[in-house]
Enzyme design. Structure first.
Site, PDB file in Angstrom:
ATOM      1  N   LYS A 160       0.776  -1.162  -0.248  1.00 51.24           N
ATOM      2  CA  LYS A 160      -0.025  -0.131  -0.139  1.00 51.24           C
ATOM      3  C   LYS A 160       0.773   1.179  -0.266  1.00 51.24           C
ATOM      4  O   LYS A 160       0.917   1.991   1.182  1.00 51.24           O
ATOM      5  CB  LYS A 160      -0.947   0.161   1.281  1.00 51.24           C
ATOM      6  CG  LYS A 160      -2.070  -1.140   1.149  1.00 51.24           C
ATOM      7  CD  LYS A 160      -2.665  -1.661   2.389  1.00 51.24           C
ATOM      8  CE  LYS A 160      -3.992  -0.552   2.573  1.00 51.24           C
ATOM      9  NZ  LYS A 160      -5.015  -0.856   1.465  1.00 51.24           N
TER      10      LYS A 160
HETATM   11  N1  PMP Z   1      -6.515  -3.986  -3.384  1.00 55.08           N
HETATM   12  C1  PMP Z   1      -6.288  -2.808  -3.062  1.00 55.08           C
HETATM   13  C2  PMP Z   1      -6.064  -2.016  -4.080  1.00 55.08           C
HETATM   14  C3  PMP Z   1      -6.700  -2.032  -1.683  1.00 55.08           C
HETATM   15  O1  PMP Z   1      -6.343  -0.893  -1.768  1.00 55.08           O
HETATM   16  C4  PMP Z   1      -7.240  -3.035  -0.797  1.00 55.08           C
HETATM   17  C5  PMP Z   1      -7.309  -2.278   0.513  1.00 55.08           C
HETATM   18  N2  PMP Z   1      -6.287  -2.536   1.405  1.00 55.08           N
HETATM   19  C6  PMP Z   1      -7.113  -4.331  -1.232  1.00 55.08           C
HETATM   20  C7  PMP Z   1      -7.065  -4.626  -2.274  1.00 55.08           C
HETATM   21  C8  PMP Z   1      -7.710  -5.302  -0.052  1.00 55.08           C
HETATM   22  O2  PMP Z   1      -6.616  -5.580   0.877  1.00 55.08           O
HETATM   23  P1  PMP Z   1      -7.024  -5.855   2.277  1.00 55.08           P
HETATM   24  O3  PMP Z   1      -7.893  -7.128   2.238  1.00 55.08           O
HETATM   25  O4  PMP Z   1      -5.759  -6.375   2.980  1.00 55.08           O
HETATM   26  O5  PMP Z   1      -7.611  -4.893   3.186  1.00 55.08           O
END
Ligand code: PMP
Length: 327
Positions: A160
């Site tokens: 991220k």
């Molecule tokens: N893809 C993106 C681009 C995101 O920003 C997120 C949110 N964190 C996710 C997938 C989902 O990840 P997670 O389940 O770890 O929140």
């Protein structure tokens, strides 16, 4: 309940708990100009019955965060366990009695012009009251974006990284201007990658299919949770393989997963109904399981949750559960 962005919210910044209104960075901060930060998103759910706030998989989130900070050579001077303890204390100090979103952010903090990085790093943890990110009860309308997902050799999507979210912001903005609830990214190979803020799953012929982590997707923790629930609790075959765009139009079911969105059904994609246009049985099943597991209703997944207040009800239930009493 405190509102989003309330300056009196307590945040953790520069090694101290302080009011949000006092947590300020300088205008020359490196990350502000060059996107050189890595953030995380963690949920905590309020359980009214037990008077308890359950943080969801905080250790996994902090382990992912620290690993991904390493991509940008950002150093966070705490172990994942210590970061969990800081977060629990932060939630306690805010005395939240509602669903919460926790936003850790580590960044290059030098205040100067010049893109080259140095070793000046800082981090903060912010916690905000947070309801549903997408209103998905009736199913969403998703649209394939004209923007392509960032490539691993440009900006890795698996972390991220703040700067990479320009990609998501462009796609989200375009999607909303076009009347969609969420964007679906294709990658430069033309395969389906993920949503602008979430991973994607498709059901075809009874199997659950999601792109592998080598398709320029974020390695989602909800994605991981859903794969485990689908395999263990629903006995489904879950396959990680490339997905063509046109499979979105012929699949039986489609849903997004993410910390903010949870499990969000998609019933229309590019103005075409998904399956028969209603939320399908697999999606319903996975959504319900995810809800139950993340609210402490499934004993087998209780280890995903960190109780913040350690209320009497939580302690009693855990004791009963250890003693084999159902509850
Ligand atoms: N893809 C993106 C681009 C995101 O920003 C997120 C949110 N964190 C996710 C997938 C989902 O990840 P997670 O389940 O770890 O929140």
């Amino acid at each position: 309940m405190k509102a989003d962005g309330d300056p009196n919210l307590v945040v953790y910044f520069n090694g101290q708990y302080m009011p949000l209104g006092e947590a300020r960075v300088g205008i020359l901060t490196h990350a502000l100009h060059y996107g050189t930060g890595v953030f995380e998103g963690i949920r905590a759910h309020w359980d009214e019955g037990r008077e308890e706030l359950f943080a969801l998989r905080p250790l996994e989130h902090y382990e992912r965060w620290k690993r991904n900070c390493g991509i940008l050579r950002i150093f966070v001077p705490h172990s994942a366990e210590e970061l969990c303890a800081i977060t629990v204390e932060l939630l306690r100090r805010n005395a939240f009695r509602t669903n919460v979103y926790v936003r850790p952010l580590a960044y290059k903090c030098a205040e100067r012009v010049g893109v080259a990085c140095d070793d000046q790093d800082a981090f903060a943890v912010i916690a905000l009251p947070f309801g549903d990110y997408l209103h998905a009860e009736k199913g969403l309308h998703a649209g394939v974006s004209s923007w392509r997902r960032v490539e691993d050799n440009a900006i890795p999507a698996r972390a991220k990284i703040c700067g990479a979210y320009v990609n998501s912001a462009l796609a989200s903005d375009e999607a909303r201007q076009c009347g969609f609830d969420e964007a679906i990214f294709l990658n430069e190979s033309g395969h389906v990658a993920e949503g602008a803020t979430c991973n994607i799953f498709m059901a075809r012929k009874g199997k659950l299919i999601t792109p592998p982590v080598t398709e320029n997707v974020l390695e989602g923790i909800t994605r991981d949770a859903v794969m485990e629930l689908a395999r263990r609790e629903l006995g489904l075959e879950v396959v990680e393989r490339a997905i063509d765009r046109s499979e979105l139009y012929v699949c039986d079911e489609l849903f997004f997963t993410g910390t903010a969105v949870g499990v969000a059904p998609v019933v229309l994609v590019d103005h075409r109904p998904v399956g028969d246009g209603a939320i399908g049985a697999i999606t319903r099943g996975v959504r319900q399981l995810y809800f139950d597991a993340t609210r402490g209703h499934l004993r087998n997944y209780r280890n995903w949750l960190a109780p913040v207040y350690q209320s009497r009800e939580t302690r009693e239930q855990d004791r009963n559960s250890l003693a084999g009493v159902s509850g």
